[in-house]
Design a protein around this motif. Structure first.
Motif, PDB file in Angstrom:
ATOM      1  N   ILE A  35       0.846  -1.195   0.000  1.00  0.00           N
ATOM      2  CA  ILE A  35       0.000   0.000   0.000  1.00  0.00           C
ATOM      3  C   ILE A  35       0.878   1.241   0.000  1.00  0.00           C
ATOM      4  N   LEU A  36       0.643   2.125  -0.937  1.00  0.00           N
ATOM      5  CA  LEU A  36       1.410   3.358  -1.016  1.00  0.00           C
ATOM      6  C   LEU A  36       0.709   4.508  -0.314  1.00  0.00           C
ATOM      7  N   ILE A  37      -0.604   4.544  -0.385  1.00  0.00           N
ATOM      8  CA  ILE A  37      -1.368   5.650   0.187  1.00  0.00           C
ATOM      9  C   ILE A  37      -2.540   5.102   0.970  1.00  0.00           C
ATOM     10  N   ASN A  38      -2.737   5.643   2.147  1.00  0.00           N
ATOM     11  CA  ASN A  38      -3.931   5.338   2.930  1.00  0.00           C
ATOM     12  C   ASN A  38      -4.407   6.646   3.540  1.00  0.00           C
ATOM     13  N   ASN A  39      -5.376   7.276   2.921  1.00  0.00           N
ATOM     14  CA  ASN A  39      -5.930   8.529   3.435  1.00  0.00           C
ATOM     15  C   ASN A  39      -7.368   8.315   3.853  1.00  0.00           C
ATOM     16  N   ILE A  48      -9.497  18.974 -11.532  1.00  0.00           N
ATOM     17  CA  ILE A  48      -8.152  19.185 -10.990  1.00  0.00           C
ATOM     18  C   ILE A  48      -7.539  17.824 -10.674  1.00  0.00           C
ATOM     19  N   PRO A  49      -6.467  17.416 -11.373  1.00  0.00           N
ATOM     20  CA  PRO A  49      -5.881  16.089 -11.139  1.00  0.00           C
ATOM     21  C   PRO A  49      -5.283  15.983  -9.736  1.00  0.00           C
ATOM     22  N   TRP A  50      -5.380  14.797  -9.177  1.00  0.00           N
ATOM     23  CA  TRP A  50      -4.734  14.486  -7.901  1.00  0.00           C
ATOM     24  C   TRP A  50      -3.612  13.499  -8.207  1.00  0.00           C
ATOM     25  N   THR A  51      -2.359  13.925  -7.956  1.00  0.00           N
ATOM     26  CA  THR A  51      -1.200  13.104  -8.269  1.00  0.00           C
ATOM     27  C   THR A  51      -0.973  12.086  -7.156  1.00  0.00           C
ATOM     28  N   LEU A  52      -0.970  10.807  -7.543  1.00  0.00           N
ATOM     29  CA  LEU A  52      -0.711   9.720  -6.606  1.00  0.00           C
ATOM     30  C   LEU A  52       0.745   9.272  -6.769  1.00  0.00           C
ATOM     31  N   GLN A  53       1.056   8.055  -6.409  1.00  0.00           N
ATOM     32  CA  GLN A  53       2.399   7.536  -6.554  1.00  0.00           C
ATOM     33  C   GLN A  53       2.487   6.659  -7.805  1.00  0.00           C
ATOM     34  N   GLU A  54       3.720   6.352  -8.203  1.00  0.00           N
ATOM     35  CA  GLU A  54       4.013   5.496  -9.355  1.00  0.00           C
ATOM     36  C   GLU A  54       3.426   6.054 -10.657  1.00  0.00           C
ATOM     37  N   GLY A  55       3.322   7.395 -10.741  1.00  0.00           N
ATOM     38  CA  GLY A  55       2.884   8.032 -11.973  1.00  0.00           C
ATOM     39  C   GLY A  55       1.384   8.085 -12.182  1.00  0.00           C
ATOM     40  N   TYR A  56       0.599   7.716 -11.186  1.00  0.00           N
ATOM     41  CA  TYR A  56      -0.860   7.711 -11.334  1.00  0.00           C
ATOM     42  C   TYR A  56      -1.449   9.077 -10.992  1.00  0.00           C
ATOM     43  N   ILE A 102      -5.254  -1.866  -7.709  1.00  0.00           N
ATOM     44  CA  ILE A 102      -4.357  -0.719  -7.816  1.00  0.00           C
ATOM     45  C   ILE A 102      -4.896   0.478  -7.021  1.00  0.00           C
ATOM     46  N   LEU A 103      -6.190   0.754  -7.149  1.00  0.00           N
ATOM     47  CA  LEU A 103      -6.748   1.937  -6.500  1.00  0.00           C
ATOM     48  C   LEU A 103      -8.153   1.630  -6.003  1.00  0.00           C
ATOM     49  N   ILE A 120      -9.342   5.803   1.184  1.00  0.00           N
ATOM     50  CA  ILE A 120      -8.541   5.794  -0.035  1.00  0.00           C
ATOM     51  C   ILE A 120      -7.334   4.869   0.145  1.00  0.00           C
ATOM     52  N   TYR A 121      -7.184   3.939  -0.775  1.00  0.00           N
ATOM     53  CA  TYR A 121      -6.018   3.058  -0.775  1.00  0.00           C
ATOM     54  C   TYR A 121      -5.438   3.018  -2.185  1.00  0.00           C
ATOM     55  N   GLN A 122      -4.120   3.209  -2.295  1.00  0.00           N
ATOM     56  CA  GLN A 122      -3.426   2.951  -3.547  1.00  0.00           C
ATOM     57  C   GLN A 122      -2.417   1.840  -3.289  1.00  0.00           C
ATOM     58  N   TYR A 123      -2.481   0.807  -4.115  1.00  0.00           N
ATOM     59  CA  TYR A 123      -1.588  -0.329  -3.980  1.00  0.00           C
ATOM     60  C   TYR A 123      -0.532  -0.267  -5.076  1.00  0.00           C
TER      61      TYR A 123
END
Length: 588
Positions: A35-39, A48-56, A102-103, A120-123
């Protein structure tokens, strides 16, 4: 003085050893790599784009009255666009490996071109796993959900059923459920014994469950109706853990047809493998018997051998010992979710709760012959004698909001013969904010409620509690009918005229315990309500603290192998060796 110095040195070294030993017991914290993000939440503006990790990047591109249009990009290229209903969970999975999430997030609120997301979870997809920035907290205590088995190929399989059971069948041979297995063999339209039919005409809602040889990530279900088509109302698929998922609900496309007809139902490819279909028909929709000759399952091969189906196991085996603490990404096996109001919702929060949200819209969500049977409910099969316990957070304020435990007396969980046996509610006719467990409603204002219901033969006893320790015996009753299902419900019928207030109940756990002989208390005449802990029925969770205190709920302990964790034992060995050497030196 020398003796004091020696003692002080000895004590200091011992303390040093103890501190090192204690730290060796503490598991090392670090990113799981999953998991990269846990909000908890994020507010986005439209466009308005929200920039995540790994280019997403995720962008909310548009919204209308019902849906939010979501765009997901990677390295500037759009890879996924989807319209989601405003209260639904959004998920994106790696198209090269459908079991890899992934998301995921939940749309919480939409207001003035702003979208609030929650849970919110990004894997990681593995592209730049080592570049997780320190500002993004890694999840240590909440690993990613266990993925479904990985598909080893992309072969599309088309299968006919190999086994079937039904809630009703005309005989055990002709017009039986087994007649719906295999390839089509009813060659003409009419009342023909090579198709499945119910025992009687106009039997309300009935079902047939069909098993298939190979599990697939399903995309289509094709139903061949050979007499009085038009009664199909719902299709469920069962995953490998025994949980049923509704993939289609609506009006049979062949209603009114007087010839052999196919209901070809397509849906988004499932993220779980399945080898079981459950069809529901409303036999009251079309006069006469409705008959189904064959049902085809279509999907991408899961590349695994099918597991034994729970349908072959008697309910008594899997029902009398059951527990779900709602802490994972999936419900425990066996649940049937019934939601007859499109505006109601039920989902796992990701924080250890099952949230059931009953809507006042679309005529409301009641369970009463005065209005409707649209109550949101989730049911498990039961049999024999048992004790059911649950804990929920629910603060009703409007007429009529309610939530609690429900028991049902028919083989079909959707039946209208259920009983709200334990309930926290707001009901002015009973005094406003009230609670009951088998007995009569009592005044109650706490937001946290524990329920415990015990069945012994035809006798029922009920308790409630605000802390899970001090239980109040509320009542006793007798019910001669056999209970087939038990579970949780939430209702909201807007008798107050307010269609903006929902009933939202958060359930912490649901346990069914078989009532063993040493648990069965002597049945005594019902006397005044008593307080205090029940000596034979101890609370299931001992670590729960009341929400009124503002104290957070502690995470459940992670069980270790009997004798302790091998890793921790190995970690202690050097400390033990040093300690032994020190003791030998001290004794010289």
């Amino acid at each position: 003085m020398l003796l004091k110095i020696v003692i002080h040195k000895n004590i200091s070294f011992l303390i040093f050893l103890i501190i090192i030993s204690i730290f060796s017991l503490i598991p090392a914290n670090g990113a799981t790599g999953d998991i990269l993000i846990n909000n908890e939440n994020k507010i986005l503006d439209i466009g308005i784009p929200w920039t995540l990790q790994e280019g997403y990047e995720v962008t909310i591109t548009d919204l209308d009255q019902l849906r939010v249009i979501i765009s997901l990009s990677k390295n500037g290229k759009e890879i996924h666009r989807k319209g989601e209903y405003k209260t639904y969970t959004y998920e994106y999975r790696n198209p090269a490996n459908v079991s890899q999430l992934i998301l995921r997030f939940r749309i919480v609120d939409v207001n003035d071109n702003k979208i609030q997301l929650g849970n919110i979870y990004q894997y990681s997809d593995g592209s730049i796993l080592s570049d997780i920035p320190a500002s993004i907290p890694a999840i240590i205590d909440s690993p990613a959900p266990t993925p479904a088995p990985i598909a080893t190929n992309t072969i599309t399989l088309r299968q006919w059923a190999v086994n079937a059971i039904a809630s009703s069948e005309y005989t055990s041979t002709s017009w039986s459920a087994k007649q719906a297995t295999g390839a089509p063999d009813t060659l003409s339209y009419g009342d023909i014994r090579t198709a499945w039919a119910t025992l009687n005409e106009d039997e309300s809602i009935q079902w047939i469950e069909l098993d298939y040889s190979a599990p697939v990530y399903a995309t289509d279900v094709n139903v061949r109706e050979t007499f009085n088509p038009g009664a199909l109302i719902r299709i469920e698929l069962k995953d490998s853990t025994g949980v049923y998922h509704t993939v289609w609900r609506g009006t049979d496309p062949n209603i009114g047809s007087k010839k052999i007809s196919w209901s070809n139902i397509s849906f988004e490819q499932t993220i779980y493998p399945t080898s079981t279909i459950k069809l529901y028909i409303d036999t009251n929709l079309i006069p006469g018997w409705q008959e189904i000759d064959a049902v085809e399952l279509v999907g991408i091969s899961a590349g695994t051998t099918p597991e034994p189906t729970i349908a072959t196991i008697s309910p008594s085996i899997r029902a009398n010992q059951f527990s779900d603490d709602f802490s994972g990404s999936k419900l425990s096996p066996g649940w049937t979710v019934i939601n007859n109001n499109d505006d109601s919702d039920v989902f796992l929060t990701g924080t250890g709760y099952l949230q059931m949200k009953a809507s006042p819209k679309n005529g409301g969500s009641d369970y009463s012959n005065r209005s409707n049977y649209n109550a949101l409910r989730i049911l498990q099969p039961v049999s024999g004698d048992w004790i059911i316990e649950t804990r929920m957070d629910f603060s009703p304020t409007d007429n009529y909001q309610g939530a609690g435990i429900m028991i049902c007396f028919e083989d079909i969980p959707e039946s209208n013969t259920c009983n709200r046996i334990a309930e926290r509610a707001f009901y002015p006719n009973e005094g406003g904010s009230v609670i009951k467990s088998v007995g009569n409603y009592k005044a109650y204002t706490n937001s946290v409620s524990y329920f415990r219901v015990m069945k012994e033969g035809t006798s029922y006893m009920g308790w409630y509690s605000s802390d899970g320790v001090n239980w109040i015996l509320n009542g006793k009753s007798t019910k001669s009918r056999t209970v087939k299902y038990a579970g949780l419900f939430t209702v909201r019928q807007p008798w107050d005229g307010n269609t903006d207030v929902y009933s939202v109940a958060d359930y912490d756990y649901f346990n069914i315990t078989e009532l063993s002989p040493n648990q069965k208390p002597a049945v005594t005449p019902m006397v005044a309500v008593t307080t205090g802990p029940s000596p034979t029925l101890q609370p299931t969770k001992t670590a729960i603290k009341s929400i009124e205190t503002g104290t957070p709920y502690p995470a459940p302990p992670h069980p270790e192998p009997e004798g302790g964790s091998p890793v921790r034992i190995l970690a202690l060995m050097p400390m033990a060796f040093l300690l032994v050497q020190y003791i030998k030196k001290f004794n010289k």
